[in-house]
Design a protein around this motif. Structure first.
Motif, short mmCIF file in Angstrom:
data_model
loop_
_atom_site.label_atom_id
_atom_site.label_comp_id
_atom_site.label_asym_id
_atom_site.label_seq_id
_atom_site.Cartn_x
_atom_site.Cartn_y
_atom_site.Cartn_z
N ILE A 86 0.67 -1.17 0.04
CA ILE A 86 0.21 0.09 -0.14
C ILE A 86 0.88 1.18 0.08
O ILE A 86 0.50 2.19 -0.71
N ALA A 87 1.94 1.07 0.49
CA ALA A 87 2.96 2.37 0.73
C ALA A 87 3.52 2.54 -0.41
O ALA A 87 3.73 3.66 -1.04
N LEU A 88 3.70 1.62 -1.46
CA LEU A 88 4.21 1.80 -2.67
C LEU A 88 3.21 2.35 -3.79
O LEU A 88 3.42 3.19 -4.55
N VAL A 89 1.89 1.88 -3.16
CA VAL A 89 0.77 2.40 -4.34
C VAL A 89 0.46 3.81 -3.92
O VAL A 89 0.51 4.75 -4.73
N ILE A 94 -1.43 6.58 -6.43
CA ILE A 94 -2.64 5.61 -7.08
C ILE A 94 -3.84 5.77 -5.92
O ILE A 94 -3.86 5.27 -4.76
N ALA A 95 -4.98 6.20 -6.25
CA ALA A 95 -5.96 6.29 -5.43
C ALA A 95 -6.69 5.05 -5.37
O ALA A 95 -6.80 4.10 -6.33
N LYS A 111 -4.49 -0.50 -15.17
CA LYS A 111 -3.44 0.04 -15.74
C LYS A 111 -2.37 1.03 -14.80
O LYS A 111 -1.23 0.91 -15.00
N GLN A 112 -3.00 1.38 -13.81
CA GLN A 112 -2.04 2.20 -12.85
C GLN A 112 -1.15 1.15 -12.05
O GLN A 112 0.11 1.84 -12.00
N LEU A 117 4.49 -0.70 -11.90
CA LEU A 117 5.57 -1.63 -11.62
C LEU A 117 6.48 -1.28 -12.95
O LEU A 117 7.88 -1.52 -12.73
N LEU A 118 6.30 -0.94 -14.09
CA LEU A 118 7.07 -0.54 -14.89
C LEU A 118 7.99 0.74 -14.66
O LEU A 118 8.97 0.87 -14.98
#
Length: 397
Positions: A86-89, A94-95, A111-112, A117-118
């Motif tokens: 979640i911290a990465l998101v 990203i909501a 897609k987010q 990741l990309l």
């Protein structure tokens, strides 16, 4: 063909686990190449969660996973938690929202998650090669590994197999990961479709088809699995979260017990209905809880003739309560890998380190994600295993 290029780490598979592992390893300064057989990375991420990606579950823990060795997943899951992902998101802006029971989804699009990741891979200098089916992985005399694809042969110190399972072949799923494991003499548990709808044949199919599209909340049990969730009638049988969940515990010939009242005492409900309107027919009483067509269907199967409530003697009442609280459903089959969300079975965890996902007797070889004999429940758990197992390997390759 570009022969004998060298790198530090080759990650086979550009899905959730593969991209995560590559980003973690690349951030440590390792030269990493990801090889993806299909035309784009993250296909299953893109389609997951109805296009919004159920990327983790707040309550994901070892109890949410199936494996011949249920303790194996504990180490990786403890060291990379839902809060970590979640911290990465959140760091990528990203909501997201919690849909139910800890299931987290993107507000906008799957897609987010793929883009995140990309981006992580790009920041870590990871090279990603797509549309290159893997042909073989070998150990040359000089050490390390050689990976041959349709376009290149690469040499690396370490190889991480993150090729996923057999589910949804139209997305490019293949058995290459299991073949690589067997090539190196590793045992592989028999695979089968998991989190998959059930099918029925013959007269049952036409009866179920008449109710196609109708859903309700039930409690379903099969062997060691019991889940309270939605059930959905289809033209082929039964689907919905409750059926998908118990499908991972089901074997051909097994019966699924369906509690149409989802744990509420049927006898108490029936006593109340009989006291309030004794002349009502069972179907009418059931229609206060279920869609009318389903109420009629249940009434006919539980008490043929659709008796009035006051006509139900002790024997009929007992039979009715039994049917409504533990209706026996014996599927003929499942829809198989075509629609399965996951693949049960896979590389035997006894040959892997639970701390690093490394093969114990083959230095430099790792297996992560779905290809391993660790399969999660519905609701974001399989993604959490992908992230956690990828992190465990990415930190050491």
């Amino acid at each position: 063909m570009d022969v004998n290029r060298s790198t530090d780490v080759i990650v086979l598979g550009g899905g959730a686990a593969g991209l995560m592992c590559a980003a973690v390893a690349g951030a440590r300064g390792r030269r990493v190449v990801v090889i993806e057989g299909s035309k784009r990375c993250g296909k299953k991420i893109l389609m997951s969660g109805g296009g919004r990606c159920n990327f983790t579950n707040l309550y994901s823990g070892p109890e949410n996973f199936l494996s011949a060795n249920p303790h194996f997943c504990k180490s990786a899951l403890a060291r990379y938690t839902p809060a970590d992902f979640i911290a990465l998101v959140e760091a990528h802006g990203i909501a997201y929202h919690e849909k139910e029971r800890g299931q987290l989804f993107c507000d906008e699009s799957s897609k987010q998650i793929v883009a995140m990741l990309l981006d992580e891979c790009a920041s870590a200098g990871v090279e990603i090669r797509v549309n290159e089916p893997i042909e073989r992985v070998t150990r040359p005399a000089q050490g390390g590994f050689e990976v041959t694809t349709s376009a290149v042969t690469l040499h690396a110190e370490s190889v991480v197999v993150a090729t996923g399972g057999l589910s949804i072949p139209k997305m490019g799923a293949s058995d290459i990961g299991y073949r690589i494991a067997r090539d190196f003499g590793l045992p592989v548990h028999a695979t089968r479709a998991g989190l998959v709808p059930f099918t029925v044949d013959g007269s049952a199919r036409s009866a179920f088809a008449e109710l196609a599209g109708i859903g309700t909340t039930v409690e379903a049990a099969c062997n060691d699995g019991m889940f309270e969730a939605g059930l959905l009638f289809t033209h082929r049988g039964l689907s919905g979260p409750a059926m998908l969940q118990v499908s991972s515990y089901w074997q051909p010939g097994d019966t699924v017990a369906i509690d149409w009242f989802a744990g509420e005492p049927v006898s108490g409900w029936l006593d109340g209905e009989r006291a309030a309107r004794p002349n009502a027919r069972l179907a009418s009483a059931l229609a206060t809880r279920f869609p009318r067509r389903l109420a009629n269907w249940l009434a006919e199967r539980c008490t043929p003739g659709n008796a009035r409530l006051k006509q139900l003697d002790e024997a009929k009442t007992s039979a009715l309560v039994g049917e409504l609280s533990a209706w026996p459903f014996t599927p003929d089959a499942t829809e198989g890998y075509r629609t399965a969300e996951v693949t049960l079975g896979g590389v035997d965890t006894n040959v892997l380190s639970s701390a690093t996902l490394a093969v114990k007797n083959v230095d430099g070889l790792y297996f992560i994600g779905e290809v391993v004999d660790v399969t999660g429940h519905l609701g974001g758990h399989n993604f959490q295993w992908a992230w956690a197992s990828a992190k465990a390997a990415g930190e050491v390759v």
